[in-house]
Enzyme design. Sequence first.
Site, short mmCIF file in Angstrom:
data_model
loop_
_atom_site.label_atom_id
_atom_site.label_comp_id
_atom_site.label_asym_id
_atom_site.label_seq_id
_atom_site.Cartn_x
_atom_site.Cartn_y
_atom_site.Cartn_z
N SER A 101 67.88 69.56 2.31
CA SER A 101 68.07 68.96 3.64
C SER A 101 68.62 67.54 3.51
O SER A 101 69.73 67.36 3.01
CB SER A 101 66.75 69.03 4.41
OG SER A 101 66.93 68.77 5.78
N ASP A 126 68.79 79.28 10.18
CA ASP A 126 68.48 77.84 10.20
C ASP A 126 68.81 77.25 11.57
O ASP A 126 69.97 77.25 11.99
CB ASP A 126 69.30 77.14 9.12
CG ASP A 126 68.83 75.71 8.85
OD1 ASP A 126 68.23 75.11 9.76
OD2 ASP A 126 69.06 75.22 7.74
N HIS A 180 65.23 77.06 8.04
CA HIS A 180 65.49 75.81 7.33
C HIS A 180 64.63 75.68 6.07
O HIS A 180 65.02 75.01 5.12
CB HIS A 180 65.23 74.61 8.27
CG HIS A 180 65.80 73.33 7.75
ND1 HIS A 180 67.16 73.13 7.59
CD2 HIS A 180 65.20 72.18 7.35
CE1 HIS A 180 67.38 71.90 7.12
NE2 HIS A 180 66.20 71.32 6.96
#
Length: 204
Positions: free
Chosen positions: A106, A156, A187
């Site tokens: 991320s 996601d 995610h």
Amino acid sequence: MPDALAFVHKFEPASDPTRLPILLLHGTGGDESDLLPLGRAIAPKAALLSPRGKVIENGMPRFFRRLREGVFDEEDVRRRANELADFVGEARKAYGLAKPVAVGFSNGANIAAAVLLLRPEALAGAILMRAMPPFRDPPKSELPGTPVLILSGRLDPIIPAEGAAQLATALTDSGAQVERETAPAGHGLTQEDLRLAAAFLDKL
């Protein structure tokens, strides 16, 4: 000497010095311990270098500022990416490391992508998990043959599929050898992500 390095970090030495070191870059709210189990799972014999992001957002560490969800402060991205690349160089000297492969999740994947584009000499490759482009207009870089794996989640809600595609294009245009995989996930990371990451590292 390691205590004087620019980032709070953790380091675990290699049990097999022929393996490339792994630079672990956590997501928002993580810290220098967050990805150590992941690193040990996908690269059990490699050295692990795991810094803590210096930016604090609502009490949570990050590697660079954002203006809002999905909109980055690109001036800060550039400054922080250069700072991280400098840290990598210092840590290599302090710990006697080869050039590392970045493994980022991320926010950590986004700063790794920024380092690839701005300071390509700092990394031997990267695994970018749930990443999006760090720049609206990617800088021209020289990444001839640099191996990069982009791992996306089909479900996601944070990273749109086109974001990963744009990042892949930017890196490919700079000469990187980019592989893309999309897991049936959101995610968060899954065992499939770990399997794909480990297989990618085994080829290097």
